[in-house]
Scaffold this motif. Structure first.
Motif, PDB file in Angstrom:
ATOM      1  N   ALA A 191       0.836  -1.210   0.000  1.00  0.00           N
ATOM      2  CA  ALA A 191       0.000   0.000   0.000  1.00  0.00           C
ATOM      3  C   ALA A 191       0.866   1.253   0.000  1.00  0.00           C
ATOM      4  CB  ALA A 191      -0.929  -0.010   1.215  1.00  0.00           C
ATOM      5  N   ILE A 192       1.961   1.196   0.735  1.00  0.00           N
ATOM      6  CA  ILE A 192       2.898   2.339   0.752  1.00  0.00           C
ATOM      7  C   ILE A 192       3.495   2.536  -0.634  1.00  0.00           C
ATOM      8  CG2 ILE A 192       5.166   3.066   1.614  1.00  0.00           C
ATOM      9  CD1 ILE A 192       4.331   1.803   4.320  1.00  0.00           C
ATOM     10  N   GLY A 193       3.834   1.420  -1.305  1.00  0.00           N
ATOM     11  CA  GLY A 193       4.390   1.518  -2.654  1.00  0.00           C
ATOM     12  C   GLY A 193       3.430   2.136  -3.645  1.00  0.00           C
ATOM     13  N   GLU A 194       2.141   1.977  -3.389  1.00  0.00           N
ATOM     14  CA  GLU A 194       1.119   2.534  -4.289  1.00  0.00           C
ATOM     15  C   GLU A 194       0.715   3.954  -3.907  1.00  0.00           C
ATOM     16  OE1 GLU A 194      -1.967  -0.318  -3.937  1.00  0.00           O
ATOM     17  OE2 GLU A 194      -0.859  -1.908  -5.006  1.00  0.00           O
ATOM     18  N   SER A 195       1.202   4.436  -2.766  1.00  0.00           N
ATOM     19  CA  SER A 195       0.862   5.788  -2.309  1.00  0.00           C
ATOM     20  C   SER A 195       1.556   6.840  -3.168  1.00  0.00           C
ATOM     21  CB  SER A 195       1.266   5.956  -0.846  1.00  0.00           C
ATOM     22  OG  SER A 195       1.172   7.300  -0.443  1.00  0.00           O
ATOM     23  N   ASP A 196       0.901   7.975  -3.302  1.00  0.00           N
ATOM     24  CA  ASP A 196       1.494   9.091  -4.036  1.00  0.00           C
ATOM     25  C   ASP A 196       2.434   9.920  -3.167  1.00  0.00           C
ATOM     26  OD1 ASP A 196       0.084   8.464  -6.343  1.00  0.00           O
ATOM     27  OD2 ASP A 196      -1.659   9.673  -5.754  1.00  0.00           O
ATOM     28  N   VAL A 197       2.449   9.625  -1.871  1.00  0.00           N
ATOM     29  CA  VAL A 197       3.287  10.380  -0.939  1.00  0.00           C
ATOM     30  C   VAL A 197       4.750   9.962  -1.110  1.00  0.00           C
ATOM     31  CG1 VAL A 197       3.805  10.839   1.481  1.00  0.00           C
ATOM     32  CG2 VAL A 197       1.415  10.642   0.715  1.00  0.00           C
ATOM     33  N   GLU A 198       5.626  10.943  -1.208  1.00  0.00           N
ATOM     34  CA  GLU A 198       7.058  10.679  -1.300  1.00  0.00           C
ATOM     35  C   GLU A 198       7.750  11.320  -0.100  1.00  0.00           C
ATOM     36  OE1 GLU A 198       8.788  11.778  -4.991  1.00  0.00           O
ATOM     37  OE2 GLU A 198       7.396  10.580  -6.213  1.00  0.00           O
ATOM     38  N   LEU A 199       8.535  10.512   0.599  1.00  0.00           N
ATOM     39  CA  LEU A 199       9.274  11.006   1.755  1.00  0.00           C
ATOM     40  C   LEU A 199      10.766  10.981   1.445  1.00  0.00           C
ATOM     41  CD1 LEU A 199       7.449   9.042   4.612  1.00  0.00           C
ATOM     42  CD2 LEU A 199       6.796  11.196   3.553  1.00  0.00           C
ATOM     43  N   GLY A 200      11.542  11.598   2.310  1.00  0.00           N
ATOM     44  CA  GLY A 200      12.995  11.551   2.146  1.00  0.00           C
ATOM     45  C   GLY A 200      13.559  12.834   1.588  1.00  0.00           C
ATOM     46  N   GLY A 201      14.882  12.835   1.427  1.00  0.00           N
ATOM     47  CA  GLY A 201      15.565  13.984   0.858  1.00  0.00           C
ATOM     48  C   GLY A 201      16.194  14.908   1.871  1.00  0.00           C
ATOM     49  N   ALA A 202      15.731  14.851   3.104  1.00  0.00           N
ATOM     50  CA  ALA A 202      16.227  15.793   4.113  1.00  0.00           C
ATOM     51  C   ALA A 202      17.687  15.575   4.451  1.00  0.00           C
ATOM     52  CB  ALA A 202      15.378  15.688   5.390  1.00  0.00           C
ATOM     53  N   PHE A 203      18.158  14.355   4.274  1.00  0.00           N
ATOM     54  CA  PHE A 203      19.536  14.044   4.644  1.00  0.00           C
ATOM     55  C   PHE A 203      20.394  13.698   3.434  1.00  0.00           C
ATOM     56  CE2 PHE A 203      17.039  13.195   8.470  1.00  0.00           C
ATOM     57  CZ  PHE A 203      17.752  13.918   9.407  1.00  0.00           C
ATOM     58  N   ASP A 204      20.006  14.213   2.272  1.00  0.00           N
ATOM     59  CA  ASP A 204      20.826  14.019   1.085  1.00  0.00           C
ATOM     60  C   ASP A 204      22.077  14.896   1.181  1.00  0.00           C
ATOM     61  OD1 ASP A 204      18.965  12.299   0.113  1.00  0.00           O
ATOM     62  OD2 ASP A 204      18.036  13.733  -1.258  1.00  0.00           O
ATOM     63  N   GLY A 205      23.183  14.412   0.647  1.00  0.00           N
ATOM     64  CA  GLY A 205      24.418  15.193   0.654  1.00  0.00           C
ATOM     65  C   GLY A 205      25.588  14.373   1.156  1.00  0.00           C
ATOM     66  N   GLU A 206      26.697  15.038   1.383  1.00  0.00           N
ATOM     67  CA  GLU A 206      27.883  14.390   1.921  1.00  0.00           C
ATOM     68  C   GLU A 206      28.152  14.933   3.318  1.00  0.00           C
ATOM     69  OE1 GLU A 206      31.318  14.344  -0.526  1.00  0.00           O
ATOM     70  OE2 GLU A 206      30.274  13.493  -2.272  1.00  0.00           O
ATOM     71  N   PHE A 207      28.513  14.031   4.216  1.00  0.00           N
ATOM     72  CA  PHE A 207      28.672  14.375   5.621  1.00  0.00           C
ATOM     73  C   PHE A 207      29.998  13.827   6.123  1.00  0.00           C
ATOM     74  CE2 PHE A 207      24.216  13.971   4.538  1.00  0.00           C
ATOM     75  CZ  PHE A 207      23.664  15.150   5.040  1.00  0.00           C
ATOM     76  N   ASP A 208      30.877  14.719   6.512  1.00  0.00           N
ATOM     77  CA  ASP A 208      32.216  14.358   6.960  1.00  0.00           C
ATOM     78  C   ASP A 208      32.165  13.333   8.088  1.00  0.00           C
ATOM     79  OD1 ASP A 208      35.218  15.032   7.194  1.00  0.00           O
ATOM     80  OD2 ASP A 208      34.455  15.347   9.233  1.00  0.00           O
ATOM     81  N   ALA A 209      32.998  12.303   7.993  1.00  0.00           N
ATOM     82  CA  ALA A 209      32.977  11.223   8.972  1.00  0.00           C
ATOM     83  C   ALA A 209      33.360  11.701  10.368  1.00  0.00           C
ATOM     84  CB  ALA A 209      33.900  10.088   8.531  1.00  0.00           C
ATOM     85  N   ASP A 210      34.338  12.587  10.463  1.00  0.00           N
ATOM     86  CA  ASP A 210      34.744  13.086  11.783  1.00  0.00           C
ATOM     87  C   ASP A 210      33.611  13.863  12.444  1.00  0.00           C
ATOM     88  OD1 ASP A 210      37.240  11.945  11.555  1.00  0.00           O
ATOM     89  OD2 ASP A 210      38.198  13.773  10.811  1.00  0.00           O
ATOM     90  N   ALA A 211      32.898  14.651  11.642  1.00  0.00           N
ATOM     91  CA  ALA A 211      31.759  15.397  12.188  1.00  0.00           C
ATOM     92  C   ALA A 211      30.627  14.445  12.564  1.00  0.00           C
ATOM     93  CB  ALA A 211      31.273  16.429  11.170  1.00  0.00           C
ATOM     94  N   GLN A 212      30.470  13.358  11.809  1.00  0.00           N
ATOM     95  CA  GLN A 212      29.470  12.348  12.164  1.00  0.00           C
ATOM     96  C   GLN A 212      29.808  11.701  13.504  1.00  0.00           C
ATOM     97  OE1 GLN A 212      27.704   9.553   9.372  1.00  0.00           O
ATOM     98  NE2 GLN A 212      28.807  10.538   7.694  1.00  0.00           N
ATOM     99  N   GLU A 213      31.081  11.446  13.723  1.00  0.00           N
ATOM    100  CA  GLU A 213      31.473  10.867  15.003  1.00  0.00           C
ATOM    101  C   GLU A 213      31.148  11.824  16.150  1.00  0.00           C
ATOM    102  OE1 GLU A 213      35.302   9.022  17.454  1.00  0.00           O
ATOM    103  OE2 GLU A 213      35.512   9.552  15.339  1.00  0.00           O
ATOM    104  N   ALA A 214      31.420  13.098  15.938  1.00  0.00           N
ATOM    105  CA  ALA A 214      31.097  14.089  16.960  1.00  0.00           C
ATOM    106  C   ALA A 214      29.592  14.112  17.226  1.00  0.00           C
ATOM    107  CB  ALA A 214      31.584  15.469  16.528  1.00  0.00           C
ATOM    108  N   LEU A 215      28.792  13.999  16.154  1.00  0.00           N
ATOM    109  CA  LEU A 215      27.347  13.991  16.317  1.00  0.00           C
ATOM    110  C   LEU A 215      26.879  12.718  17.029  1.00  0.00           C
ATOM    111  CD1 LEU A 215      24.775  15.597  15.739  1.00  0.00           C
ATOM    112  CD2 LEU A 215      24.558  14.328  13.584  1.00  0.00           C
ATOM    113  N   SER A 216      27.544  11.598  16.758  1.00  0.00           N
ATOM    114  CA  SER A 216      27.214  10.359  17.469  1.00  0.00           C
ATOM    115  C   SER A 216      27.459  10.520  18.962  1.00  0.00           C
ATOM    116  CB  SER A 216      28.041   9.193  16.922  1.00  0.00           C
ATOM    117  OG  SER A 216      27.640   8.853  15.612  1.00  0.00           O
ATOM    118  N   ARG A 217      28.526  11.225  19.303  1.00  0.00           N
ATOM    119  CA  ARG A 217      28.788  11.485  20.723  1.00  0.00           C
ATOM    120  C   ARG A 217      27.726  12.434  21.296  1.00  0.00           C
ATOM    121  NH1 ARG A 217      33.601   9.461  22.356  1.00  0.00           N
ATOM    122  NH2 ARG A 217      34.906   8.637  20.676  1.00  0.00           N
TER     123      ARG A 217
END
Length: 506
Positions: A191-217
């Protein structure tokens, strides 16, 4: 004044506990060595590490199966023990009965084989070469079939192996839950596959690994991780391990997948948080050990999904993420929430799967494992069956072994029967979260304010502090007031995804 029988019982219990504590310490030392092997050990360290782990497993096995352990258990049978003492004896009796069925030589062989299998799997995955791993997998299957036959030659060997990870929810219960998930989730996903609603896109891009580690902390800080008893590292396959005094978290970073590192870190926090919540004074005994993998997985999935994928969480945490990654300042809470819950059935990787299709990944592995253990599927045919089943259940087909049959580490550990506990734990997470809200009131506002103490306090009181005092069904009923059931999970996902994808009838 205590009678001679009571004094003898006390002495026998104290001696048994002393033996169990030694076994637990040896096992915990092996856990640290396995953590080291997967996180920081030099590449050429495997031969020595395999021998070290084999020695430790042999020592623990010999101590557990020693004639004196059996004598003490027999002496305590039928004695007037309090609830905690009876639970310790029950758990040790279960382990003793299984362990004494298996020759020490086989235990040592399995330990050494799994230690040697890890680098073979790792290299085979890197080289996209299942054939390089196939002989190792065949050897592990033969060893595990032999192991199961020693424990109960008349039982389904897969049921025996499943009981290694979940001894108190039987395989029939697991199959019933998995069947219901398949029956309920497949039409919901369609049913979700047949829905016209599209989600996502908010986290598209490149994210530095060191900054990701800081965010994980940052996220570990926000959730209340106790750094004085833990640490964060990276591993190819994230995991958590340790004791209530030292519960470590690992995660991984993909510079094109910021959300993945956040949810992975929260997931492993859930595991470590449970471990850290076990009573200090129970250390070394079942009273200070977790209640097996269904409960353990419920803790990681509760924090990852019911907290980390909720809209209130992103209302709270998005500003912190934007401090590390300024482009996220233009993302709304609703957009982040939708991106965190996007359903995409074209994903091949279990650990990157969304909350719904994740369970189809588990069902694929469950079905293949059962066929492998029974001998109905040859190892050489696994990639073909894996790919065919993915195409049937998810409509996608892996193009490589690395993104297909070699993606998980579990078989290199000899962990056949482990996978079902992921879905069983997800089901229990929903039941526990619903019970917490029944008692505490709606948790959304607390989450929106970054206040997690009430939820964590409820989990400490209802789940963590009990260790392995109760069987899984008893613990679930004590914590929630109801028997273990998939009802809360089905209600949760149909309501949540029905709203997200504007589905009629949900």
């Amino acid at each position: 004044m205590a009678t001679k029988q009571e004094e003898a019982s006390d002495d026998a219990y104290e001696e048994l506990v002393s033996r169990v504590e030694r076994i637990s310490n040896v096992t915990a030392a092996g856990g640290v060595l396995r953590w080291d092997q997967e996180v920081v050990m030099p590449e050429e360290g495997t031969p020595a590490r395999a021998a070290q782990l084999s020695t430790l497993s042999t020592i623990a096995h010999e101590e557990l199966t020693d004639e004196r352990t059996g004598e003490l258990l027999d002496e305590l049978d039928g004695r007037d023990l309090d609830e905690a003492e009876a639970a310790v004896v029950r758990e040790i009796r279960r382990k003793y009965d299984r362990a004494t069925s298996v020759p020490g030589e086989l235990v040592s062989e399995i330990s050494e084989a799994t230690a040697n299998a890890h680098p073979v799997w790792k290299e085979a995955k890197a080289d996209d070469d299942f054939e390089a791993f196939a002989p190792t997998l065949e050897n592990l299957l033969e060893l595990k079939r032999e192991y199961a036959a020693h424990i109960d030659p008349d039982a389904d060997p897969y049921a025996v192996l499943f009981a290694e990870y979940e001894p108190y929810l039987d395989l029939e219960t697991a199959e019933r839950v998995l069947d219901r998930l398949r029956d309920e989730l497949v039409p919901l996903i369609e049913a979700i596959g047949e829905s016209d609603v599209e989600l996502g896109g908010a986290f598209d891009g490149e994210f530095d690994a060191d900054a990701q580690e800081a965010l994980s902390r940052d996220v570990l800080d926000a959730l209340g991780y106790d750094w004085s008893r833990g640490r964060l590292d990276t591993a190819p396959h994230p995991f958590s391990t340790g004791t209530q005094f030292d519960a470590r978290v690992t995660t991984r970073f993909d510079e094109e997948d910021l959300l993945g590192s956040i949810t992975s870190t929260i997931h492993e926090f859930g595991h470590a948080n449970y471990t850290l919540g076990l009573p200090d004074d129970g250390y070394g005994t079942p009273l200070g050990e977790s209640r097996d993998l269904t409960v353990h997985e419920s803790q990681s999935r509760l924090w990852e999904n019911h907290v980390g994928r909720s809209e209130p969480f992103w209302d709270f945490f998005l500003p912190t993420a934007a401090e590390r990654f300024p482009p996220l300042a233009d993302v709304s809470t609703r957009e982040a929430y939708e991106a965190a819950n996007q359903v995409y059935d074209d994903n091949l990787i279990r650990t990157e799967a969304d909350e719904l299709t994740y369970h189809l990944h588990i069902i694929v592995r469950f079905e293949i494992e059962r066929q492998l253990i029974s001998g109905d599927l040859d190892v050489e045919d696994v990639p073909q069956v894996w790919n065919d089943t993915y195409e049937e259940y998810l409509g996608v087909r892996p193009e490589t072994d690395a993104e297909g049959v070699l993606q998980d580490i579990h078989w290199s550990h000899g962990s056949f029967g482990y996978f079902p506990t992921y879905s069983l734990g997800s089901v229990l997470a929903a039941q526990l979260y619903a019970a917490a809200e029944d008692e505490l009131g709606a948790l959304d506002e607390r989450t929106r304010n970054g206040e997690f103490d009430d939820l964590n306090g409820w989990l400490r009181e209802s789940v963590h502090r009990h260790g392995a005092m109760y069987t899984t069904p008893a613990l679930v009923e004590k914590a929630t007031g109801d028997p273990y059931s998939a009802d809360a999970f089905i209600d949760y996902v149909t309501e949540k995804y029905g709203e997200l994808y504007e589905l009629d009838g949900y």
